[in-house]
Design an enzyme around this catalytic site. Structure first.
Site, PDB file in Angstrom:
ATOM      1  N   SER A  43       0.746  -1.250  -0.077  1.00  0.00           N
ATOM      2  CA  SER A  43      -0.042   0.140   0.014  1.00  0.00           C
ATOM      3  C   SER A  43       0.906   1.402   0.021  1.00  0.00           C
ATOM      4  CB  SER A  43      -0.967  -0.032   1.343  1.00  0.00           C
ATOM      5  OG  SER A  43      -0.156  -0.141   2.185  1.00  0.00           O
ATOM      6  N   GLU A  44       1.983   1.116   0.508  1.00  0.00           N
ATOM      7  CA  GLU A  44       2.791   2.330   0.530  1.00  0.00           C
ATOM      8  C   GLU A  44       4.411   1.829   0.915  1.00  0.00           C
ATOM      9  OE1 GLU A  44      -0.478   5.313   1.284  1.00  0.00           O
ATOM     10  OE2 GLU A  44       0.316   3.338   2.365  1.00  0.00           O
ATOM     11  N   THR A  45       5.168   2.619   0.037  1.00  0.00           N
ATOM     12  CA  THR A  45       6.634   2.334   0.211  1.00  0.00           C
ATOM     13  C   THR A  45       7.323   3.797   0.609  1.00  0.00           C
ATOM     14  OG1 THR A  45       6.938   0.858  -1.353  1.00  0.00           O
ATOM     15  CG2 THR A  45       8.847   1.933  -1.010  1.00  0.00           C
ATOM     16  N   HIS A  85       1.436   4.545   8.761  1.00  0.00           N
ATOM     17  CA  HIS A  85       1.997   3.078   9.071  1.00  0.00           C
ATOM     18  C   HIS A  85       3.262   3.032   8.314  1.00  0.00           C
ATOM     19  CE1 HIS A  85       0.925   1.833   4.717  1.00  0.00           C
ATOM     20  NE2 HIS A  85       1.857   0.638   4.857  1.00  0.00           N
TER      21      HIS A  85
END
Length: 267
Positions: A43-45, A85
């Protein structure tokens, strides 16, 4: 460059929300970062630029905790302004108290006895009439109210069981003008509130545990429950827990994290 995968807002591997963390030691373009995020397909890097922590030492050891580290976040499709996160994951990898320079200002991460505490901007809400298309995309729930924050709709429904059972029409969300949709209800099983979060417009059908959404949820449930310190549970398949504390125009989010992979980027 070193890369990690960290499960955030959990104390168990393969739970919570996985984020990739890349420690930048040389100049790379936004296009390269976007390609890495697409390759990681999480979902995110997060990309933490360690070169800027000390102009005389490209990679100081230990890192200077007083100097903000430039930090950027990318989904598989786009750069985003705030990600909880992946910030928690980055702080976990770097260890110790940290300050990050981001699109959303300077954010801090501080280790505590209960996890890592993030100091984030609160997301003020305005009540709105729920768009008919959005309500239609939420079958089987009782919509009690709708609000709009900076980027997301927040939809309150009748019960935690409705949140658990929800099977939304994601194609309708993708056509909406917001970044995403937060569906929430009063909590059960030890939580003050529960939620699920959907962001198909930026390539994330359902986010497992969403720190930035809890900046929105903290204000909503703080007002509803007349308390500043609350525990939220995100009812995705992986699940996760976020403790939130509203403090004026800031929100403190606390959670744990577990490293599940470490390696090297070779390109």
């Amino acid at each position: 460059m070193d890369v990690y995968v960290v499960d955030a807002f959990t104390d168990q591997a393969f739970r919570g929300n996985p984020a990739a963390v890349v420690l930048l030691t040389e100049d790379r373009s936004a296009e390269w970062m976007q390609s890495v995020a697409a390759e990681m397909n999480l979902s995110e890097t997060a990309f933490a630029d360690l070169r800027c922590t000390d102009p005389t030492h490209p990679i100081p050891a230990p890192l200077d905790p007083t100097h903000p580290i430039p930090l950027r976040w990318f989904t598989p499709k786009a750069e985003v302004d705030l990600c909880g996160h992946a910030t928690l994951a980055t702080a976990h990898v770097l260890e110790g108290a940290r300050r990050f320079s981001t699109r959303s200002g300077v954010l801090t991460a501080t280790p505590t006895d209960t996890g890592i505490e993030l100091d984030f901007p609160a997301d003020p809400l305005q009540p709105v009439e729920p768009p008919a298309a959005l309500v239609a995309a939420l079958p089987g729930v009782t919509v009690l109210s709708a609000h709009r924050g900076r980027e997301d709709f927040l939809i309150r429904v009748a019960s935690a069981d409705e949140v658990r059972a929800l099977r939304p029409d994601l194609s309708a969300f993708a056509q909406d003008s917001s970044r995403g949709v937060i569906v929430t209800a009063p909590g059960d099983q030890g939580a003050d509130f529960v939620s699920r979060c959907f962001y198909p417009a930026v390539g994330i059908d359902e986010d497992p545990v969403t720190g930035s959404a809890h900046c929105t949820l903290a204000g909503f449930w703080g007002h509803e429950l007349d308390r500043s310190l609350l525990v939220g549970k995100q009812l995705s398949a992986r699940g996760g827990t976020v403790t939130v504390q509203l403090d004026g125009d800031r929100v403190r989010l606390t959670g744990r994290a577990v490293t599940v992979l470490s390696g090297r980027l070779t390109c």
